[in-house]
Write an enzyme that holds these catalytic residues in place. Structure first.
Site, PDB file in Angstrom:
ATOM      1  N   GLU A 158       0.799  -1.237   0.000  1.00 58.78           N
ATOM      2  CA  GLU A 158       0.000   0.000   0.000  1.00 58.78           C
ATOM      3  C   GLU A 158       0.829   1.284   0.000  1.00 58.78           C
ATOM      4  O   GLU A 158       0.596   2.179   0.814  1.00 58.78           O
ATOM      5  CB  GLU A 158      -0.978  -0.018   1.187  1.00 58.78           C
ATOM      6  N   ASN A 201       2.022  -5.149  -3.210  1.00 56.35           N
ATOM      7  CA  ASN A 201       0.628  -5.484  -2.867  1.00 56.35           C
ATOM      8  C   ASN A 201      -0.158  -4.211  -2.566  1.00 56.35           C
ATOM      9  O   ASN A 201       0.308  -3.350  -1.807  1.00 56.35           O
ATOM     10  CB  ASN A 201       0.662  -6.375  -1.611  1.00 56.35           C
ATOM     11  N   HIS A 237     -10.481  -6.400  -1.885  1.00 57.01           N
ATOM     12  CA  HIS A 237     -11.548  -6.293  -0.879  1.00 57.01           C
ATOM     13  C   HIS A 237     -12.696  -5.588  -1.603  1.00 57.01           C
ATOM     14  O   HIS A 237     -12.717  -4.361  -1.691  1.00 57.01           O
ATOM     15  CB  HIS A 237     -11.079  -5.467   0.317  1.00 57.01           C
ATOM     16  N   GLU A 266      -6.065 -10.859  -1.214  1.00 57.17           N
ATOM     17  CA  GLU A 266      -6.820 -10.705   0.044  1.00 57.17           C
ATOM     18  C   GLU A 266      -8.322 -10.713  -0.248  1.00 57.17           C
ATOM     19  O   GLU A 266      -9.070  -9.873   0.254  1.00 57.17           O
ATOM     20  CB  GLU A 266      -6.425  -9.392   0.737  1.00 57.17           C
ATOM     21  N   ASP A 268     -12.127 -10.826  -0.430  1.00 57.72           N
ATOM     22  CA  ASP A 268     -13.379 -10.983   0.320  1.00 57.72           C
ATOM     23  C   ASP A 268     -14.440 -10.116  -0.357  1.00 57.72           C
ATOM     24  O   ASP A 268     -14.113  -9.181  -1.085  1.00 57.72           O
ATOM     25  CB  ASP A 268     -13.242 -10.654   1.825  1.00 57.72           C
TER      26      ASP A 268
HETATM   27  O1  9MR Z   1      -7.189  -8.228   8.497  1.00 59.43           O
HETATM   28  C1  9MR Z   1      -6.215  -7.452   9.173  1.00 59.43           C
HETATM   29  C2  9MR Z   1      -6.752  -6.970  10.502  1.00 59.43           C
HETATM   30  O2  9MR Z   1      -6.965  -8.067  11.374  1.00 59.43           O
HETATM   31  C3  9MR Z   1      -5.760  -5.985  11.137  1.00 59.43           C
HETATM   32  O3  9MR Z   1      -6.337  -5.427  12.297  1.00 59.43           O
HETATM   33  C4  9MR Z   1      -5.420  -4.885  10.142  1.00 59.43           C
HETATM   34  C5  9MR Z   1      -4.364  -3.951  10.695  1.00 59.43           C
HETATM   35  O4  9MR Z   1      -3.166  -4.634  10.834  1.00 59.43           O
HETATM   36  O5  9MR Z   1      -4.930  -5.446   8.936  1.00 59.43           O
HETATM   37  C6  9MR Z   1      -5.862  -6.272   8.281  1.00 59.43           C
HETATM   38  O6  9MR Z   1      -5.336  -6.769   7.076  1.00 59.43           O
HETATM   39  C7  9MR Z   1      -5.056  -5.798   6.077  1.00 59.43           C
HETATM   40  C8  9MR Z   1      -3.846  -6.275   5.319  1.00 59.43           C
HETATM   41  O7  9MR Z   1      -2.785  -6.514   6.193  1.00 59.43           O
HETATM   42  C9  9MR Z   1      -3.436  -5.274   4.252  1.00 59.43           C
HETATM   43  N1  9MR Z   1      -4.541  -4.984   3.379  1.00 59.43           N
HETATM   44  C10 9MR Z   1      -5.794  -4.598   4.027  1.00 59.43           C
HETATM   45  C11 9MR Z   1      -6.190  -5.648   5.065  1.00 59.43           C
HETATM   46  C12 9MR Z   1      -7.541  -5.326   5.672  1.00 59.43           C
HETATM   47  O8  9MR Z   1      -7.479  -4.122   6.388  1.00 59.43           O
END
Ligand code: 9MR
Length: 357
Positions: A158, A201, A237, A266, A268
Site C-alpha cells: 500500500e 501489494n 476487498h 486478500e 473478500d
Molecule cells: O485483516 C487485518 C486486521 O486483522 C488488522 O487489524 C489490520 C491492521 O493490521 O490489517 C488487516 O489486514 C489488512 C492487510 O494486512 C493489508 N490490506 C488490508 C487488510 C484489511 O485491512
C-alpha cells in the site's frame, strides 16, 4: 426376511432419509485446492495480540482440506517480527510456517514494509538512526530467516495514496527516504533470498484508473532499471456491485502484459458496506455467490497459467473477518459461516474454478 436383511434394509432407508440440511453437512465438500491448478490460500489470524494457534486447531480439517497456501493475516507484520530495534521474534511465525510445511501448504509472507500505524513498531516511529540501513536490515533479517520456507513475499504494501491516486502515500518511510525506499526494499529482499517471488501489494487498482496507472508507471520504471519485482498482489476487498468486472479484468490484464505474476491476495466480498442490513438473507448470499464466481472466472480469463500466483481469501470464517472486527455493522464476507459450513459463496468459487482452467 432374515434379521440381517431387515437391518440392511433399515440402514439403507435411513441413509436416504436425511433432512436436507443434515445431508449437506455430512457429504464431504469438494476441495477448492483440487479444483484449481494454482495456489488457493487463506489468511489466518495467528501470532498477534488477540489470537494464537488455537484458531487453527479448531478449523484444522477445513484449512488443510480446502487450501494449499497460507498467509499470516497479521502475525508476520513489522510489529510482530521486529518488536525492538535489535530484537526479532520469529516464534509465532515459525509455528505457522511449520504448520504449513506439515500440511504440504505453501507459505506466502505478508508483509515486509507497511506504513499502517497499528502495525508499525513503536520504536520505529521515533527511530533517529540511519533509516536506509535500518530498513535494509529489517528486510534482510526476515527474508534470511524464512528463506526456503516462505516462497513469496509482499515486500511493500500500500505505498500508493488512495485519495490522491497519482502520488505515493505519505508514510514514515516516504518521509525518511523518499520513494527510493520501495526499490531498496525489493533489492534487499532479493539479495537475502534470491529464490523468493517478490510482490508489490495494494488495493483499489481495479477501481481507480489513476491508481492503476501510477502503479504501472512504477512497474515500468522498475523493469527498465531491473529492480527485482516479480509480481503484483491485487488485494480485492470488493463489494457485490463494485468495481465492475470489466475494470477488474483490464487491471489484471495490464499487469499480465508486463509479464509479472498476478495474485488476488486478500479476496473478500463485503455484503453490507452500503446496505447496512441486520441479517443475512438468501438474496444477498446469492449475489455474493455470483460475485465470487465472476471474480474467479475473471482471474482465469485474464491471467495465463504461467502467471497465476494464486488466489488467497482474507480469512476463513465470516466471524473472523477484519470487516466484522472493524465495522459497526455486521458483515458476512467469506466462504464459510461461523460454524464452518460452506456458504453459497464457496460454491460460487468452485463453479468459477470449474468453468475454465
Ligand atoms: O485483516 C487485518 C486486521 O486483522 C488488522 O487489524 C489490520 C491492521 O493490521 O490489517 C488487516 O489486514 C489488512 C492487510 O494486512 C493489508 N490490506 C488490508 C487488510 C484489511 O485491512
Amino acid at each position: 426376511m432374515s434379521f440381517r436383511s431387515t437391518a440392511t434394509l433399515l440402514a439403507l432407508i435411513i441413509s436416504f432419509w436425511q433432512p436436507e440440511g443434515r445431508a449437506q453437512s455430512i457429504a464431504p465438500l469438494p476441495a477448492l485446492k483440487d479444483s484449481a491448478k494454482f495456489l488457493v490460500g487463506v489468511a489466518l489470524n495467528v501470532g498477534n495480540e488477540v489470537d494464537d494457534l488455537v484458531d487453527i486447531k479448531e478449523s484444522a480439517a477445513l484449512i488443510s482440506t480446502q487450501f494449499n497456501s497460507i498467509v499470516a493475516e497479521n502475525g508476520m507484520k513489522m510489529r510482530f517480527l521486529h518488536p525492538a530495534v535489535d530484537t526479532y521474534d520469529f516464534v509465532a511465525a515459525d509455528a505457522l510456517v511449520e504448520y504449513a510445511r506439515g500440511h504440504g501448504m505453501i507459505m506466502h509472507g505478508h508483509t515486509l514494509i507497511w506504513h499502517h500505524d497499528s502495525q508499525l513498531p513503536d520504536w520505529m516511529k521515533s527511530y533517529q538512526g540511519d533509516w536506509q540501513a535500518m530498513l535494509r536490515d529489517h528486510v534482510q533479517q526476515i527474508c534470511r530467516h524464512f528463506a526456503g520456507k516462505v516462497k513469496s513475499w509482499d515486500v511493500v504494501n500500500e505505498a500508493i495514496d488512495n485519495r490522491h491516486t497519482d502520488q505515493y502515500r505519505a508514510t514514515l518511510f516516504l518521509d525518511k527516504l523518499g520513494p527510493a525506499y520501495i526499490e531498496q526494499a525489493f533489492i534487499a529482499a532479493h539479495e537475502a533470498d534470491p529464490a523468493a517471488v517478490l510482490y508489490y501489494n495494494d488495493f483499489g487498482m481495479e477501481s481507480k484508473a489513476e491508481k492503476l496507472q501510477f502503479m504501472l508507471t512504477i512497474i515500468d520504471d522498475f523493469q527498465r532499471r531491473r529492480i527485482p519485482l516479480h509480481g503484483i498482489g491485487f488485494q480485492m476487498h470488493v463489494r457485490v456491485d463494485s468495481p465492475n468486472i470489466a475494470q477488474i479484468k483490464s487491471a489484471l490484464q495490464a499487469v499480465v502484459a508486463r509479464g509479472l505474476q498476478v495474485r488476488i491476495s486478500e479476496l473478500d466480498v463485503s455484503l453490507n458496506q452500503t446496505r447496512k442490513v441486520a441479517n443475512l438473507d438468501p438474496a444477498l448470499t446469492q449475489l455474493q455467490k455470483n460475485r465470487y464466481r465472476e471474480i474467479v472466472s475473471a482471474y482465469l480469463q485474464s491471467v495465463p497459467p504461467a502467471q497465476r500466483g494464486g488466489i488467497t481469501f482474507w480469512g476463513l470464517l465470516d466471524k473472523d473477518s477484519w470487516l466484522v472486527e472493524s465495522k459497526p455493522y455486521p458483515d458476512w464476507p467469506l466462504l464459510f459461516d461461523d460454524q464452518g459450513q460452506a456458504k453459497p459463496a464457496f460454491w460460487g468459487v468452485l463453479e468459477g474454478l470449474k468453468e475454465l482452467q
